[in-house]
Motif scaffolding. Structure first.
Motif, PDB file in Angstrom:
ATOM      1  N   MET A   1      37.368  22.852  33.391  1.00 53.40           N
ATOM      2  CA  MET A   1      36.702  22.012  32.418  1.00 53.40           C
ATOM      3  C   MET A   1      35.430  22.677  31.891  1.00 53.40           C
ATOM      4  N   PHE A   2      34.588  23.154  32.776  1.00 48.38           N
ATOM      5  CA  PHE A   2      33.354  23.785  32.332  1.00 48.38           C
ATOM      6  C   PHE A   2      33.584  25.221  31.881  1.00 48.38           C
ATOM      7  N   ALA A   3      34.697  25.818  32.302  1.00 51.98           N
ATOM      8  CA  ALA A   3      34.989  27.195  31.912  1.00 51.98           C
ATOM      9  C   ALA A   3      35.169  27.316  30.407  1.00 51.98           C
ATOM     10  N   ASN A   4      35.454  26.200  29.724  1.00 57.19           N
ATOM     11  CA  ASN A   4      35.582  26.279  28.273  1.00 57.19           C
ATOM     12  C   ASN A   4      34.243  26.557  27.590  1.00 57.19           C
ATOM     13  N   LYS A   5      33.154  26.467  28.325  1.00 57.44           N
ATOM     14  CA  LYS A   5      31.828  26.781  27.799  1.00 57.44           C
ATOM     15  C   LYS A   5      31.521  28.277  27.885  1.00 57.44           C
ATOM     16  N   LEU A   6      32.411  29.028  28.539  1.00 55.03           N
ATOM     17  CA  LEU A   6      32.205  30.468  28.709  1.00 55.03           C
ATOM     18  C   LEU A   6      32.842  31.243  27.564  1.00 55.03           C
ATOM     19  N   THR A   7      32.345  32.464  27.354  1.00 55.16           N
ATOM     20  CA  THR A   7      32.965  33.354  26.379  1.00 55.16           C
ATOM     21  C   THR A   7      34.259  33.901  26.981  1.00 55.16           C
ATOM     22  N   PRO A   8      35.155  34.440  26.154  1.00 54.38           N
ATOM     23  CA  PRO A   8      36.375  35.049  26.701  1.00 54.38           C
ATOM     24  C   PRO A   8      36.073  36.141  27.737  1.00 54.38           C
ATOM     25  N   GLU A   9      35.046  36.928  27.514  1.00 51.37           N
ATOM     26  CA  GLU A   9      34.676  37.981  28.467  1.00 51.37           C
ATOM     27  C   GLU A   9      34.213  37.383  29.789  1.00 51.37           C
ATOM     28  N   GLN A  10      33.442  36.297  29.710  1.00 49.88           N
ATOM     29  CA  GLN A  10      32.972  35.635  30.922  1.00 49.88           C
ATOM     30  C   GLN A  10      34.134  35.004  31.688  1.00 49.88           C
ATOM     31  N   ARG A  11      35.100  34.441  30.978  1.00 51.73           N
ATOM     32  CA  ARG A  11      36.277  33.862  31.645  1.00 51.73           C
ATOM     33  C   ARG A  11      37.071  34.949  32.364  1.00 51.73           C
ATOM     34  N   GLN A  12      37.149  36.140  31.768  1.00 48.25           N
ATOM     35  CA  GLN A  12      37.848  37.251  32.418  1.00 48.25           C
ATOM     36  C   GLN A  12      37.134  37.612  33.720  1.00 48.25           C
ATOM     37  N   VAL A  13      35.809  37.607  33.698  1.00 49.04           N
ATOM     38  CA  VAL A  13      35.039  37.892  34.908  1.00 49.04           C
ATOM     39  C   VAL A  13      35.311  36.830  35.967  1.00 49.04           C
ATOM     40  N   VAL A  14      35.329  35.567  35.571  1.00 51.23           N
ATOM     41  CA  VAL A  14      35.629  34.487  36.522  1.00 51.23           C
ATOM     42  C   VAL A  14      37.004  34.714  37.139  1.00 51.23           C
ATOM     43  N   PHE A  15      37.990  35.047  36.310  1.00 49.38           N
ATOM     44  CA  PHE A  15      39.338  35.283  36.835  1.00 49.38           C
ATOM     45  C   PHE A  15      39.340  36.451  37.812  1.00 49.38           C
ATOM     46  N   ASP A  16      38.705  37.554  37.437  1.00 47.99           N
ATOM     47  CA  ASP A  16      38.687  38.735  38.305  1.00 47.99           C
ATOM     48  C   ASP A  16      38.015  38.428  39.637  1.00 47.99           C
ATOM     49  N   LEU A  17      36.879  37.726  39.583  1.00 49.53           N
ATOM     50  CA  LEU A  17      36.181  37.361  40.812  1.00 49.53           C
ATOM     51  C   LEU A  17      37.017  36.395  41.648  1.00 49.53           C
ATOM     52  N   ALA A  18      37.683  35.450  40.975  1.00 47.06           N
ATOM     53  CA  ALA A  18      38.504  34.470  41.688  1.00 47.06           C
ATOM     54  C   ALA A  18      39.701  35.145  42.369  1.00 47.06           C
ATOM     55  N   ALA A  19      40.339  36.079  41.668  1.00 43.09           N
ATOM     56  CA  ALA A  19      41.475  36.796  42.266  1.00 43.09           C
ATOM     57  C   ALA A  19      41.010  37.611  43.466  1.00 43.09           C
ATOM     58  N   ASN A  20      39.845  38.216  43.351  1.00 41.56           N
ATOM     59  CA  ASN A  20      39.275  38.980  44.461  1.00 41.56           C
ATOM     60  C   ASN A  20      38.940  38.045  45.623  1.00 41.56           C
ATOM     61  N   LEU A  21      38.368  36.891  45.318  1.00 36.83           N
ATOM     62  CA  LEU A  21      37.993  35.921  46.345  1.00 36.83           C
ATOM     63  C   LEU A  21      39.221  35.347  47.046  1.00 36.83           C
ATOM     64  N   ALA A  22      40.280  35.094  46.293  1.00 41.42           N
ATOM     65  CA  ALA A  22      41.490  34.517  46.883  1.00 41.42           C
ATOM     66  C   ALA A  22      42.035  35.401  47.994  1.00 41.42           C
ATOM     67  N   ALA A  23      41.827  36.703  47.867  1.00 39.82           N
ATOM     68  CA  ALA A  23      42.318  37.648  48.875  1.00 39.82           C
ATOM     69  C   ALA A  23      41.322  37.858  50.014  1.00 39.82           C
ATOM     70  N   ALA A  24      40.182  37.185  49.973  1.00 38.75           N
ATOM     71  CA  ALA A  24      39.123  37.411  50.969  1.00 38.75           C
ATOM     72  C   ALA A  24      39.586  37.129  52.391  1.00 38.75           C
ATOM     73  N   ASP A  25      40.440  36.111  52.544  1.00 35.80           N
ATOM     74  CA  ASP A  25      40.909  35.769  53.889  1.00 35.80           C
ATOM     75  C   ASP A  25      42.274  36.394  54.188  1.00 35.80           C
ATOM     76  N   ASN A  26      42.668  37.369  53.368  1.00 38.50           N
ATOM     77  CA  ASN A  26      43.936  38.095  53.514  1.00 38.50           C
ATOM     78  C   ASN A  26      45.160  37.188  53.444  1.00 38.50           C
ATOM     79  N   ASP A  27      45.012  36.028  52.802  1.00 34.03           N
ATOM     80  CA  ASP A  27      46.126  35.100  52.675  1.00 34.03           C
ATOM     81  C   ASP A  27      45.938  34.289  51.395  1.00 34.03           C
ATOM     82  N   VAL A  28      46.566  34.720  50.310  1.00 36.83           N
ATOM     83  CA  VAL A  28      46.474  33.999  49.047  1.00 36.83           C
ATOM     84  C   VAL A  28      47.477  32.850  49.098  1.00 36.83           C
ATOM     85  N   SER A  29      46.965  31.628  49.135  1.00 34.69           N
ATOM     86  CA  SER A  29      47.821  30.454  49.283  1.00 34.69           C
ATOM     87  C   SER A  29      48.523  30.113  47.969  1.00 34.69           C
ATOM     88  N   GLU A  30      49.561  29.290  48.065  1.00 28.27           N
ATOM     89  CA  GLU A  30      50.268  28.820  46.876  1.00 28.27           C
ATOM     90  C   GLU A  30      49.324  28.061  45.949  1.00 28.27           C
TER      91      GLU A  30
END
Length: 133
Positions: free
Chosen positions: A1-30
């Motif tokens: 919802m709030f991500a729509n306030k970000l620029t496309p470049e900022q959303r890409q950063v959020v996605f990249d950080l989120a994908a990196n974070l999802a793997a932090a516990d070595n188990d990306v859940s469904e």
């Protein structure tokens, strides 16, 4: 919802950080995969989970406002809760990212975490009420 306030470049950063974070516990859940797929579809971002070797410093320069940094933390914490808990590895990584963004205020991070948790509680409570039929 709030991500729509970000620029496309900022959303890409959020996605990249989120994908990196999802793997932090070595188990990306469904649930985490579902979140990342929905985010990529909503904002036209290529769905690619190979974000292990990202450079935080380069990515974070795109988050040039306090609002974009807060939204990023909110999204990362929201992802962390998708598998049912905000685990130690995820917490450590979120706090590291917050520090690198210059958000060293623990009370602010706690407020963001509370905001996310209340959102999940709100959805859960609504789902429970609808199941009463």
């Amino acid at each position: 919802m709030f991500a729509n306030k970000l620029t496309p470049e900022q959303r890409q950063v959020v996605f990249d950080l989120a994908a990196n974070l999802a793997a932090a516990d070595n188990d990306v859940s469904e649930e985490e995969i579902g979140y990342l797929q929905s985010f990529s579809e909503a904002y036209g971002i290529e769905y690619n989970l190979d974000k292990v070797d990202i450079n935080y410093d380069d990515l974070l320069t795109v988050l040039d406002t306090k609002a974009s940094r807060i939204i990023t933390l909110q999204e990362l914490i929201k992802l962390s809760y998708k598998d049912g808990h905000f685990g130690k590895e995820e917490q450590d990584k979120v706090f590291l990212i917050a520090q690198k963004m210059g958000l060293n205020d623990a009370s602010l991070i706690m407020r963001i975490e509370k905001w996310v948790r209340q959102g999940f509680d709100w959805v859960y409570e609504g789902e429970q009420m609808l199941e009463l039929d």
